[in-house]
Design a protein around this motif. Sequence first.
Motif, PDB file in Angstrom:
ATOM      1  N   GLY A   1      -4.635  13.124   8.616  1.00 41.22           N
ATOM      2  CA  GLY A   1      -3.846  14.265   8.170  1.00 41.22           C
ATOM      3  C   GLY A   1      -2.344  14.067   8.264  1.00 41.22           C
ATOM      4  N   LEU A   2      -1.892  12.850   8.520  1.00 44.44           N
ATOM      5  CA  LEU A   2      -0.453  12.588   8.608  1.00 44.44           C
ATOM      6  C   LEU A   2       0.189  12.467   7.226  1.00 44.44           C
ATOM      7  N   LEU A   3      -0.589  12.059   6.235  1.00 43.62           N
ATOM      8  CA  LEU A   3      -0.115  11.939   4.857  1.00 43.62           C
ATOM      9  C   LEU A   3      -1.024  12.757   3.955  1.00 43.62           C
ATOM     10  N   ALA A   4      -0.468  13.218   2.852  1.00 44.22           N
ATOM     11  CA  ALA A   4      -1.252  14.004   1.886  1.00 44.22           C
ATOM     12  C   ALA A   4      -2.175  13.084   1.101  1.00 44.22           C
ATOM     13  N   PRO A   5      -3.406  13.501   0.848  1.00 41.44           N
ATOM     14  CA  PRO A   5      -4.317  12.667   0.067  1.00 41.44           C
ATOM     15  C   PRO A   5      -3.913  12.585  -1.401  1.00 41.44           C
ATOM     16  N   VAL A   6      -4.150  11.424  -1.976  1.00 45.34           N
ATOM     17  CA  VAL A   6      -3.927  11.189  -3.411  1.00 45.34           C
ATOM     18  C   VAL A   6      -5.184  10.543  -3.970  1.00 45.34           C
TER      19      VAL A   6
ATOM     20  N   ASP B   1       0.827  -1.206   0.000  1.00 44.57           N
ATOM     21  CA  ASP B   1       0.000   0.000   0.000  1.00 44.57           C
ATOM     22  C   ASP B   1       0.865   1.260   0.000  1.00 44.57           C
ATOM     23  N   PHE B   2       1.945   1.246   0.785  1.00 40.56           N
ATOM     24  CA  PHE B   2       2.840   2.400   0.809  1.00 40.56           C
ATOM     25  C   PHE B   2       3.550   2.577  -0.526  1.00 40.56           C
ATOM     26  N   LYS B   3       3.897   1.481  -1.187  1.00 37.02           N
ATOM     27  CA  LYS B   3       4.538   1.571  -2.503  1.00 37.02           C
ATOM     28  C   LYS B   3       3.571   2.178  -3.522  1.00 37.02           C
ATOM     29  N   ILE B   4       2.312   1.751  -3.456  1.00 34.73           N
ATOM     30  CA  ILE B   4       1.296   2.323  -4.343  1.00 34.73           C
ATOM     31  C   ILE B   4       1.103   3.806  -4.025  1.00 34.73           C
ATOM     32  N   TYR B   5       1.058   4.136  -2.721  1.00 37.55           N
ATOM     33  CA  TYR B   5       0.908   5.527  -2.306  1.00 37.55           C
ATOM     34  C   TYR B   5       2.070   6.376  -2.839  1.00 37.55           C
ATOM     35  N   ALA B   6       3.288   5.877  -2.745  1.00 36.08           N
ATOM     36  CA  ALA B   6       4.455   6.608  -3.250  1.00 36.08           C
ATOM     37  C   ALA B   6       4.351   6.822  -4.755  1.00 36.08           C
ATOM     38  N   SER B   7       3.893   5.800  -5.452  1.00 36.30           N
ATOM     39  CA  SER B   7       3.733   5.912  -6.902  1.00 36.30           C
ATOM     40  C   SER B   7       2.659   6.940  -7.256  1.00 36.30           C
ATOM     41  N   LEU B   8       1.526   6.906  -6.552  1.00 33.69           N
ATOM     42  CA  LEU B   8       0.456   7.878  -6.792  1.00 33.69           C
ATOM     43  C   LEU B   8       0.912   9.300  -6.447  1.00 33.69           C
ATOM     44  N   LEU B   9       1.713   9.418  -5.404  1.00 36.17           N
ATOM     45  CA  LEU B   9       2.226  10.727  -5.005  1.00 36.17           C
ATOM     46  C   LEU B   9       3.171  11.277  -6.068  1.00 36.17           C
ATOM     47  N   ARG B  10       4.017  10.416  -6.633  1.00 36.51           N
ATOM     48  CA  ARG B  10       4.915  10.822  -7.713  1.00 36.51           C
ATOM     49  C   ARG B  10       4.123  11.227  -8.958  1.00 36.51           C
ATOM     50  N   ASP B  11       3.041  10.490  -9.265  1.00 34.44           N
ATOM     51  CA  ASP B  11       2.202  10.817 -10.428  1.00 34.44           C
ATOM     52  C   ASP B  11       1.497  12.155 -10.234  1.00 34.44           C
ATOM     53  N   GLN B  12       1.106  12.443  -9.004  1.00 33.69           N
ATOM     54  CA  GLN B  12       0.390  13.676  -8.689  1.00 33.69           C
ATOM     55  C   GLN B  12       1.324  14.886  -8.795  1.00 33.69           C
ATOM     56  N   ASP B  13       2.574  14.734  -8.332  1.00 33.77           N
ATOM     57  CA  ASP B  13       3.531  15.836  -8.363  1.00 33.77           C
ATOM     58  C   ASP B  13       4.888  15.276  -8.772  1.00 33.77           C
TER      59      ASP B  13
ATOM     60  N   LEU C   1       8.342  15.757  -6.838  1.00 34.47           N
ATOM     61  CA  LEU C   1       8.674  15.036  -5.607  1.00 34.47           C
ATOM     62  C   LEU C   1       9.642  13.901  -5.911  1.00 34.47           C
ATOM     63  N   LEU C   2      10.674  13.808  -5.115  1.00 27.79           N
ATOM     64  CA  LEU C   2      11.645  12.730  -5.254  1.00 27.79           C
ATOM     65  C   LEU C   2      11.467  11.777  -4.084  1.00 27.79           C
ATOM     66  N   VAL C   3      10.609  10.811  -4.231  1.00 24.97           N
ATOM     67  CA  VAL C   3      10.351   9.816  -3.199  1.00 24.97           C
ATOM     68  C   VAL C   3      10.934   8.501  -3.705  1.00 24.97           C
ATOM     69  N   PRO C   4      12.104   8.095  -3.210  1.00 26.42           N
ATOM     70  CA  PRO C   4      12.750   6.905  -3.757  1.00 26.42           C
ATOM     71  C   PRO C   4      12.044   5.597  -3.438  1.00 26.42           C
ATOM     72  N   SER C   5      11.433   5.508  -2.259  1.00 29.74           N
ATOM     73  CA  SER C   5      10.774   4.264  -1.883  1.00 29.74           C
ATOM     74  C   SER C   5       9.709   4.547  -0.832  1.00 29.74           C
ATOM     75  N   TRP C   6       9.099   3.473  -0.336  1.00 28.89           N
ATOM     76  CA  TRP C   6       8.013   3.620   0.630  1.00 28.89           C
ATOM     77  C   TRP C   6       8.531   3.966   2.024  1.00 28.89           C
ATOM     78  N   TYR C   7       9.739   3.533   2.370  1.00 26.37           N
ATOM     79  CA  TYR C   7      10.215   3.670   3.750  1.00 26.37           C
ATOM     80  C   TYR C   7      10.376   5.120   4.212  1.00 26.37           C
ATOM     81  N   PRO C   8      10.914   6.035   3.386  1.00 29.59           N
ATOM     82  CA  PRO C   8      10.962   7.435   3.845  1.00 29.59           C
ATOM     83  C   PRO C   8       9.590   8.024   4.144  1.00 29.59           C
ATOM     84  N   LEU C   9       8.581   7.634   3.379  1.00 32.59           N
ATOM     85  CA  LEU C   9       7.214   8.092   3.661  1.00 32.59           C
ATOM     86  C   LEU C   9       6.712   7.518   4.979  1.00 32.59           C
TER      87      LEU C   9
ATOM     88  N   VAL D   1      -2.477   3.140   5.652  1.00 34.62           N
ATOM     89  CA  VAL D   1      -2.266   4.362   4.874  1.00 34.62           C
ATOM     90  C   VAL D   1      -3.553   5.188   4.864  1.00 34.62           C
ATOM     91  N   ARG D   2      -4.680   4.501   4.737  1.00 34.41           N
ATOM     92  CA  ARG D   2      -5.970   5.199   4.719  1.00 34.41           C
ATOM     93  C   ARG D   2      -6.200   5.967   6.021  1.00 34.41           C
TER      94      ARG D   2
END
Length: 147
Positions: free
Chosen positions: A132-137, A66-78, A81-89, A125-126
């Motif tokens: 409000g801890l993570l930005a919505p995608v 789920d975090f990997k998908i979230y990172a991918s959606l976040l990259r697609d949205q903006d 953003l340089l998000v290399p993987s799920w762990y930094p998020l 993630v939801r």
Amino acid sequence: MKVKVKQGITGFSGKLDGLVYYYHPRLKRTLARHKPKMPALPQNATYTTVSRRLKELNPSEAYRYDFKIYASLLRDQDESLLVPSWYPLFTRMMWAMQKKYPETVDLRAITREQVLSQDLPCRSVRAAIEDGLLAPVSNWELLDHSL
């Protein structure tokens, strides 16, 4: 710095001569960086303890996916953003949770049982997005696998 590797060695990784080599699957390249030299400070001990505790949470494969998908959606949205993987998020979310709930959450002593029993927002993630801890995608409602 680009690393040139002989043909046939596609996934070289490790430490050599003060450099750390690793393969980045999204860039499809082997990268090198200098091994950091960290002075012994009290803050480093705190971050070491927190890092170990977060690793001990041992998130499920579905949660990590789920975090990997979230990172991918976040990259697609903006794309900036340089998000290399799920762990930094994941770590950013955990630190934000501690900042938002300082009386309840102490990352130096957090456990998986505490997350589940106290129904903390990092359980999925939801839940983190709802809190409000993570930005919505787009389609974030589907990312509901538990820790």
